[in-house]
Design a protein around this motif. Sequence first.
Motif, PDB file in Angstrom:
ATOM      1  N   LEU A  20      32.005  12.675   4.113  1.00 55.26           N
ATOM      2  CA  LEU A  20      32.679  12.769   5.442  1.00 55.26           C
ATOM      3  C   LEU A  20      31.669  12.287   6.236  1.00 55.26           C
ATOM      4  O   LEU A  20      32.120  11.528   7.408  1.00 55.26           O
ATOM      5  CB  LEU A  20      33.071  14.169   5.787  1.00 55.26           C
ATOM      6  N   THR A  21      30.641  12.384   6.462  1.00 61.06           N
ATOM      7  CA  THR A  21      29.405  11.797   7.214  1.00 61.06           C
ATOM      8  C   THR A  21      29.208  10.362   6.926  1.00 61.06           C
ATOM      9  O   THR A  21      29.440   9.493   7.985  1.00 61.06           O
ATOM     10  CB  THR A  21      28.012  12.563   7.157  1.00 61.06           C
ATOM     11  N   TYR A  22      28.926   9.922   5.809  1.00 57.81           N
ATOM     12  CA  TYR A  22      28.837   8.521   5.375  1.00 57.81           C
ATOM     13  C   TYR A  22      30.194   7.585   5.903  1.00 57.81           C
ATOM     14  O   TYR A  22      29.952   6.310   6.402  1.00 57.81           O
ATOM     15  CB  TYR A  22      28.827   8.301   3.918  1.00 57.81           C
ATOM     16  N   VAL A  23      31.473   7.908   5.649  1.00 58.09           N
ATOM     17  CA  VAL A  23      32.482   7.025   5.884  1.00 58.09           C
ATOM     18  C   VAL A  23      32.735   6.745   7.629  1.00 58.09           C
ATOM     19  O   VAL A  23      33.333   5.887   7.990  1.00 58.09           O
ATOM     20  CB  VAL A  23      34.047   7.685   5.329  1.00 58.09           C
ATOM     21  N   GLN A  24      32.017   7.736   8.430  1.00 57.27           N
ATOM     22  CA  GLN A  24      32.160   7.590   9.784  1.00 57.27           C
ATOM     23  C   GLN A  24      31.122   6.418  10.378  1.00 57.27           C
ATOM     24  O   GLN A  24      31.064   6.019  11.505  1.00 57.27           O
ATOM     25  CB  GLN A  24      32.160   8.893  10.537  1.00 57.27           C
TER      26      GLN A  24
END
Length: 423
Positions: A20-24
């Motif tokens: 969830l962090t990386y895709v942002q």
Amino acid sequence: MTNISQKFNNYSYSSTQRFLTYVQIDTQSDPSSSNSPTTEKQKDLGKVLVQELKQLGIDSSHMDEYGYVYAQLPSNINQSIPGICFCAHMDTSPDCSGKQVKPIIHRNYQGQDLVLPDDSSVVIRLKEHPDLAEQMGHDIITASGRTLLGADNKAGVAEIMDAIQFWIEHPEVPHGPISILFTPDEEVGRGTDHVNLDQVNAQYGYTIDGEKRGHLENETFSADGFKIQIEGISQHPGFAKGRMESALKIAAEIVNQLPKNHLSPESTEKMEGFIHPVGIYGSVEAAEIELILRDFKTEKLQEYGNLLQEITHKVLENYPHSKVQFQQTQQYRNMNEILVDHPACLENAMEAMRRAGLNPEMQSIRGGTDGSRLTFMGLPCPNLFAGEHAFHSKQEWVSVQDMQKATETIVHLAAIYAEKTIS
């Protein structure tokens, strides 16, 4: 085997929150750029990964000038064990926006249509995504409807990071030397252009960049690029009768003569190859057609190039004063040509998936991965599932539970190499 599975029963997976962090973080690569990496923003994720690796105690982690992230987890047993590299790419496809991705978790999926809130015309339907039938009760992550999700390949990145966390928390679980490689620019075919295999220092590699859980991919397309450069005859359009030979129109005629019911992406599947125009550029005076050639049999690529030359010369019969040049360049090759001589790296991966409770399936990829080129660079590198689906689109999705199974598979795989050496 059972002991490791029991440890996962009590393990707090980190892959979902990491994902969830990386895709942002926008890491879209750019095929028109000559820089390496093609976009500096890919390094934004690389910096995050290096920091997280160091927080996990992997002091060797670093990012080089080209945006590659390297890390080494030393062996925790005394015997000499083959080094394994786990690889994923950080960039997302230029085919769909990756800016301001808003990931959404759809809990306890039960077969319903997933209408994405920021654009209600984007709907993920079971009948159009049959793999969803195997996701009942799972938690499905999508984007919000305006962007791709980035599961390709940030799911793989998160799964590898989760495996590292597991090894750090469970030092009693055996593994040999583990090398981590996160690459830029895979989506534009340049993911291994500047990779340093001395820093990887492994005997076998596995890209974590596949689709359906339980899939192991040992075969890719062989791929060439092909350019047709046309030199036409330019004249003032008001005085062009009998004189002008428009390079743009010649290019359009060539593309129109390409096979439509075979040898095209729209009409092929499974082990069938194709010729695919990806761009027309230029003017009346000069134009260029850019194409890609794909087939599982490398020798077919030259046949496709010859066919393009035949089509072009036939069109030019009506344009006697125009000229043409052809350029065919190698992009990557079918990794099965090398992997066939390394059956153990495939057998070990199949056994790892069985230990993770999956039914493994060997598959071919109608595309390529970093593993294709790494294999031919001397690092045999099949492709393991990451759980990514409908990639390069606003309908992209991934299952939380599939990501967890990918992490388990990675850990089991390293343990198998250790066990076979010890025994």
